[in-house]
Write a protein that holds these residues in place. Sequence first.
Motif, PDB file in Angstrom:
ATOM      1  N   LYS A 142      63.438  49.964  63.333  1.00  0.00           N
ATOM      2  CA  LYS A 142      62.432  49.552  62.359  1.00  0.00           C
ATOM      3  C   LYS A 142      62.657  50.189  60.999  1.00  0.00           C
ATOM      4  CE  LYS A 142      58.155  48.882  64.017  1.00  0.00           C
ATOM      5  NZ  LYS A 142      56.889  49.275  64.654  1.00  0.00           N
ATOM      6  N   ASN A 143      62.846  51.494  60.961  1.00  0.00           N
ATOM      7  CA  ASN A 143      62.931  52.204  59.685  1.00  0.00           C
ATOM      8  C   ASN A 143      64.339  52.237  59.106  1.00  0.00           C
ATOM      9  OD1 ASN A 143      60.208  52.764  59.984  1.00  0.00           O
ATOM     10  ND2 ASN A 143      60.595  54.732  60.941  1.00  0.00           N
ATOM     11  N   GLY A 144      65.334  52.429  59.941  1.00  0.00           N
ATOM     12  CA  GLY A 144      66.694  52.578  59.447  1.00  0.00           C
ATOM     13  C   GLY A 144      67.405  51.269  59.188  1.00  0.00           C
ATOM     14  N   ILE A 145      67.193  50.287  60.061  1.00  0.00           N
ATOM     15  CA  ILE A 145      67.886  49.006  59.943  1.00  0.00           C
ATOM     16  C   ILE A 145      67.034  47.973  59.217  1.00  0.00           C
ATOM     17  CG2 ILE A 145      68.972  47.136  61.281  1.00  0.00           C
ATOM     18  CD1 ILE A 145      70.585  49.634  61.426  1.00  0.00           C
ATOM     19  N   GLY A 146      65.706  48.144  59.216  1.00  0.00           N
ATOM     20  CA  GLY A 146      64.828  47.188  58.533  1.00  0.00           C
ATOM     21  C   GLY A 146      64.303  46.101  59.449  1.00  0.00           C
ATOM     22  N   MET A 147      64.060  46.426  60.698  1.00  0.00           N
ATOM     23  CA  MET A 147      63.591  45.435  61.661  1.00  0.00           C
ATOM     24  C   MET A 147      62.068  45.483  61.853  1.00  0.00           C
ATOM     25  SD  MET A 147      66.509  44.163  62.332  1.00  0.00           S
ATOM     26  CE  MET A 147      66.059  42.993  63.562  1.00  0.00           C
ATOM     27  N   GLU A 148      61.335  46.046  60.862  1.00  0.00           N
ATOM     28  CA  GLU A 148      59.892  46.159  61.018  1.00  0.00           C
ATOM     29  C   GLU A 148      59.181  44.816  60.923  1.00  0.00           C
ATOM     30  OE1 GLU A 148      60.939  46.889  56.789  1.00  0.00           O
ATOM     31  OE2 GLU A 148      61.461  47.969  58.585  1.00  0.00           O
ATOM     32  N   ALA A 193      74.091  45.979  64.252  1.00  0.00           N
ATOM     33  CA  ALA A 193      74.285  46.959  63.177  1.00  0.00           C
ATOM     34  C   ALA A 193      73.931  48.361  63.663  1.00  0.00           C
ATOM     35  CB  ALA A 193      73.435  46.587  61.966  1.00  0.00           C
ATOM     36  N   TYR A 194      72.866  48.492  64.440  1.00  0.00           N
ATOM     37  CA  TYR A 194      72.474  49.797  64.970  1.00  0.00           C
ATOM     38  C   TYR A 194      73.551  50.336  65.908  1.00  0.00           C
ATOM     39  CZ  TYR A 194      70.099  53.354  67.664  1.00  0.00           C
ATOM     40  OH  TYR A 194      69.785  54.525  68.285  1.00  0.00           O
ATOM     41  N   ASN A 195      74.082  49.489  66.784  1.00  0.00           N
ATOM     42  CA  ASN A 195      75.114  49.930  67.726  1.00  0.00           C
ATOM     43  C   ASN A 195      76.389  50.354  67.004  1.00  0.00           C
ATOM     44  OD1 ASN A 195      73.464  49.538  69.928  1.00  0.00           O
ATOM     45  ND2 ASN A 195      74.221  47.481  70.329  1.00  0.00           N
ATOM     46  N   VAL A 196      76.767  49.640  65.953  1.00  0.00           N
ATOM     47  CA  VAL A 196      77.950  50.018  65.172  1.00  0.00           C
ATOM     48  C   VAL A 196      77.712  51.363  64.497  1.00  0.00           C
ATOM     49  CG1 VAL A 196      79.332  49.415  63.130  1.00  0.00           C
ATOM     50  CG2 VAL A 196      78.800  47.679  64.851  1.00  0.00           C
ATOM     51  N   PHE A 197      76.492  51.571  63.959  1.00  0.00           N
ATOM     52  CA  PHE A 197      76.175  52.854  63.340  1.00  0.00           C
ATOM     53  C   PHE A 197      76.272  53.991  64.351  1.00  0.00           C
ATOM     54  CE2 PHE A 197      72.988  56.151  62.825  1.00  0.00           C
ATOM     55  CZ  PHE A 197      73.451  56.740  61.664  1.00  0.00           C
ATOM     56  N   VAL A 198      75.703  53.806  65.542  1.00  0.00           N
ATOM     57  CA  VAL A 198      75.735  54.858  66.565  1.00  0.00           C
ATOM     58  C   VAL A 198      77.173  55.153  66.974  1.00  0.00           C
ATOM     59  CG1 VAL A 198      75.097  55.398  68.953  1.00  0.00           C
ATOM     60  CG2 VAL A 198      73.408  54.434  67.407  1.00  0.00           C
ATOM     61  N   LEU A 199      77.987  54.114  67.104  1.00  0.00           N
ATOM     62  CA  LEU A 199      79.396  54.315  67.449  1.00  0.00           C
ATOM     63  C   LEU A 199      80.114  55.114  66.361  1.00  0.00           C
ATOM     64  CD1 LEU A 199      81.583  53.575  69.547  1.00  0.00           C
ATOM     65  CD2 LEU A 199      82.111  51.620  68.096  1.00  0.00           C
ATOM     66  N   LYS A 200      79.889  54.759  65.107  1.00  0.00           N
ATOM     67  CA  LYS A 200      80.497  55.507  64.007  1.00  0.00           C
ATOM     68  C   LYS A 200      80.017  56.950  63.982  1.00  0.00           C
ATOM     69  CE  LYS A 200      81.348  51.930  60.584  1.00  0.00           C
ATOM     70  NZ  LYS A 200      80.944  51.465  59.252  1.00  0.00           N
ATOM     71  N   ARG A 201      78.718  57.134  64.203  1.00  0.00           N
ATOM     72  CA  ARG A 201      78.172  58.493  64.170  1.00  0.00           C
ATOM     73  C   ARG A 201      78.780  59.354  65.268  1.00  0.00           C
ATOM     74  NH1 ARG A 201      71.937  58.754  64.999  1.00  0.00           N
ATOM     75  NH2 ARG A 201      72.620  58.231  67.087  1.00  0.00           N
ATOM     76  N   GLU A 204      77.519  68.220  63.279  1.00  0.00           N
ATOM     77  CA  GLU A 204      76.199  68.476  62.688  1.00  0.00           C
ATOM     78  C   GLU A 204      75.462  67.206  62.281  1.00  0.00           C
ATOM     79  OE1 GLU A 204      79.227  69.363  59.357  1.00  0.00           O
ATOM     80  OE2 GLU A 204      79.000  69.919  61.449  1.00  0.00           O
ATOM     81  N   TYR A 205      76.128  66.045  62.310  1.00  0.00           N
ATOM     82  CA  TYR A 205      75.493  64.774  61.962  1.00  0.00           C
ATOM     83  C   TYR A 205      75.135  63.939  63.191  1.00  0.00           C
ATOM     84  CZ  TYR A 205      76.891  65.822  57.244  1.00  0.00           C
ATOM     85  OH  TYR A 205      77.039  66.429  56.027  1.00  0.00           O
ATOM     86  N   LYS A 206      75.376  64.442  64.384  1.00  0.00           N
ATOM     87  CA  LYS A 206      75.152  63.659  65.601  1.00  0.00           C
ATOM     88  C   LYS A 206      73.687  63.320  65.829  1.00  0.00           C
ATOM     89  CE  LYS A 206      79.457  63.869  67.000  1.00  0.00           C
ATOM     90  NZ  LYS A 206      80.356  62.859  66.596  1.00  0.00           N
ATOM     91  N   ASN A 207      72.756  64.161  65.358  1.00  0.00           N
ATOM     92  CA  ASN A 207      71.332  63.911  65.575  1.00  0.00           C
ATOM     93  C   ASN A 207      70.618  63.406  64.334  1.00  0.00           C
ATOM     94  OD1 ASN A 207      71.459  64.737  68.270  1.00  0.00           O
ATOM     95  ND2 ASN A 207      71.215  66.866  67.691  1.00  0.00           N
TER      96      ASN A 207
END
Length: 148
Positions: free
Chosen positions: A55-61, A81-89, A96-99
């Motif tokens: 909702k907040n990060g991808i804009g699905m609100e 888009a969320y799954n691609v972001f999680v894979l990249k992260r 230190e950016y995992k969470n």
Amino acid sequence: FRLVVQRWKKEQIDLFDSEPYCYHVIATDRESSAEEVVWEYNKRGQMENIIKELKNGIGMESLPSGEFGGNAMWFCLGVLAYNVFVLKRELILPQEYKNKTISTIRWFFIEIAGKMVKHGRRLWLHVSTTVEKFNLLLHIRKKIMAFV
């Protein structure tokens, strides 16, 4: 099925309930150990955070259309888009950016001033940032190039 029961001592005894322990019961049909069952059960609570990220990060609100098919396509693209972001992260960003959330990482990179310059048949990115952020950008670039 079997029951996995957790018991822990109450920090403060209630005035009307003299029982010194709290109990939590999980009914399951899994043959895993009790620790694995509790871990899997607790992991389900992460779904609230994933929905918040969508909702907040991808804009699905809100959905853009009154049609079911259009909204379904919009939602599928958002989840992709969320799954691609999680894979990249998980694969590219340092530990230190995992969470960090999508919004936090996006603002971290948006606040870097930069300029694309075409020079000598090449495209260059000039950035104005600290040495730490620049080294992080180089680290990310090297990780991405390793996949190519």
